[in-house]
Scaffold this motif. Structure first.
Motif, PDB file in Angstrom:
ATOM      1  N   ASP A  14       0.721  -1.200  -0.084  1.00 41.44           N
ATOM      2  CA  ASP A  14      -0.181  -0.134   0.101  1.00 41.44           C
ATOM      3  C   ASP A  14       0.835   1.296  -0.135  1.00 41.44           C
ATOM      4  OD1 ASP A  14       0.870  -0.333   2.458  1.00 41.44           O
ATOM      5  OD2 ASP A  14      -0.938  -0.147   3.520  1.00 41.44           O
ATOM      6  N   LYS A  15       2.351   1.135   0.168  1.00 41.58           N
ATOM      7  CA  LYS A  15       2.934   2.296  -0.012  1.00 41.58           C
ATOM      8  C   LYS A  15       4.399   2.025  -0.029  1.00 41.58           C
ATOM      9  CE  LYS A  15       4.158   4.679   3.700  1.00 41.58           C
ATOM     10  NZ  LYS A  15       3.942   5.553   5.100  1.00 41.58           N
ATOM     11  N   VAL A  16       5.177   3.182  -0.607  1.00 42.13           N
ATOM     12  CA  VAL A  16       6.757   3.010  -0.601  1.00 42.13           C
ATOM     13  C   VAL A  16       7.306   4.026   0.652  1.00 42.13           C
ATOM     14  CG1 VAL A  16       8.525   3.497  -1.931  1.00 42.13           C
ATOM     15  CG2 VAL A  16       6.566   2.831  -3.031  1.00 42.13           C
ATOM     16  N   PHE A  17       8.323   3.148   1.127  1.00 42.18           N
ATOM     17  CA  PHE A  17       9.159   4.128   2.217  1.00 42.18           C
ATOM     18  C   PHE A  17      10.197   4.608   1.289  1.00 42.18           C
ATOM     19  CE2 PHE A  17       6.558   1.287   4.735  1.00 42.18           C
ATOM     20  CZ  PHE A  17       6.074   2.013   5.780  1.00 42.18           C
ATOM     21  N   ASP A  18      10.261   5.701   1.084  1.00 44.21           N
ATOM     22  CA  ASP A  18      11.394   6.555   0.506  1.00 44.21           C
ATOM     23  C   ASP A  18      12.675   6.348   0.993  1.00 44.21           C
ATOM     24  OD1 ASP A  18      10.133   7.589  -1.682  1.00 44.21           O
ATOM     25  OD2 ASP A  18       9.347   9.286  -0.846  1.00 44.21           O
ATOM     26  N   THR A  19      12.759   6.486   2.204  1.00 46.80           N
ATOM     27  CA  THR A  19      13.935   6.334   2.949  1.00 46.80           C
ATOM     28  C   THR A  19      13.651   5.353   4.244  1.00 46.80           C
ATOM     29  OG1 THR A  19      15.057   8.207   2.313  1.00 46.80           O
ATOM     30  CG2 THR A  19      16.308   7.112   4.217  1.00 46.80           C
ATOM     31  N   GLY A  20      13.674   3.910   4.086  1.00 41.32           N
ATOM     32  CA  GLY A  20      13.064   3.113   4.900  1.00 41.32           C
ATOM     33  C   GLY A  20      13.843   2.290   5.710  1.00 41.32           C
ATOM     34  N   VAL A  21      13.229   1.379   6.605  1.00 40.89           N
ATOM     35  CA  VAL A  21      14.167   0.385   7.507  1.00 40.89           C
ATOM     36  C   VAL A  21      13.040  -0.789   7.455  1.00 40.89           C
ATOM     37  CG1 VAL A  21      14.771  -0.226   9.585  1.00 40.89           C
ATOM     38  CG2 VAL A  21      14.995   2.202   8.881  1.00 40.89           C
ATOM     39  N   LEU A  22      14.024  -1.990   7.042  1.00 39.76           N
ATOM     40  CA  LEU A  22      13.311  -3.147   7.231  1.00 39.76           C
ATOM     41  C   LEU A  22      13.938  -4.288   8.054  1.00 39.76           C
ATOM     42  CD1 LEU A  22      11.986  -5.190   4.165  1.00 39.76           C
ATOM     43  CD2 LEU A  22      13.428  -6.534   5.869  1.00 39.76           C
TER      44      LEU A  22
END
Length: 243
Positions: A14-22
């Motif tokens: 449902d979304k894109v984390f532009d600067t994300g953490v997984l």
């Protein structure tokens, strides 16, 4: 110890984390959020993935091979090993039309590989494409090896694959193949229309009986015409079918 991917673009349904953490813990994704909202634990294994994209693995339901290796035969293990390099984590090993004795031998090799697969992409089963196709729409296949689909053929395929056939592409207008659609569904095999010269009306009837997918729509099927919509028209006009 957790593994944490930091800084890349992370795609979710449902979304894109532009600067994300997984965060990965015990081989499972535990957390996805923005980097600005996350404090990295000192005990974690941190990988900087700035400039990279992280996406769910692709699922390929129609693939005959890659890098010169054919899914249909003993080299299926090579396909399994190399597919993750291209982002594919699950797939359906797809067969080709060959003489029946060759099909028996090659599929037996596939079954052997799948009984103890190597590390790599997960094979979800076998997609049989041919020899139950229309001589009018053979594509690259040799029509001299074609034969109509029957319940006997389904039983034979399931017997030599230890019931690994999950999808089957066929021409429903050939022989009594229409009658086999309920049988496929009863055996948890997805019936797929492809390499077919069926009329619009017959294709719609086949879809009503349970066909839910079309193999390479527009290619090797009766084309769209303003007075004869054909298989292509039936597929495009049916919300229940995946093309």
């Amino acid at each position: 110890m957790s593994t944490i991917l930091v800084g890349g673009k992370i795609c979710t349904p449902d979304k894109v984390f532009d600067t994300g953490v997984l965060v990965i813990n015990n081989k499972s994704i535990e957390l996805i959020q923005n980097k600005s909202e996350f404090k990295v634990p000192k005990t974690s294994n941190v990988l900087d993935i700035s400039g990279c994209w992280v996406l769910p693995g692709f699922i390929d339901i129609h693939i005959h091979g890659l890098l010169g290796y054919d899914c249909m035969g003993p080299n299926l293990d090579k396909v399994i090993k190399h597919l993750p390099e291209y982002g594919v984590t699950s797939f359906m090993a797809t067969t080709m039309t060959r003489p029946k004795e060759e099909i028996n031998s090659l599929i037996s090799h596939m079954t052997s590989v799948l009984s103890d697969p190597p590390v790599g992409a997960r094979c979800l089963g076998i997609h049989v494409e041919g020899p139950h196709l229309s001589p009018e729409r053979p594509g690259m296949a040799n029509p001299k090896w074609f034969s109509p689909l029957t319940t006997h053929e389904v039983d034979w395929l399931q017997n030599i694959t230890n019931s690994l056939v999950r999808m089957l592409t066929f021409a429903p207008e050939e022989g009594a193949a229409m009658d086999v659609i309920p049988y496929l569904l009863d055996h948890n095999i997805v019936p797929i229309i492809g390499h077919s010269n069926a009329s619009y009306e017959l294709a719609k009837e086949a879809i009503a009986l349970g066909i839910s997918q079309a193999t390479h729509t527009f290619n090797a099927m009766r084309p769209l015409h303003h007075r004869d919509p054909g298989v292509t028209g039936a597929v495009l006009a049916s919300p229940s079918i995946t093309a």
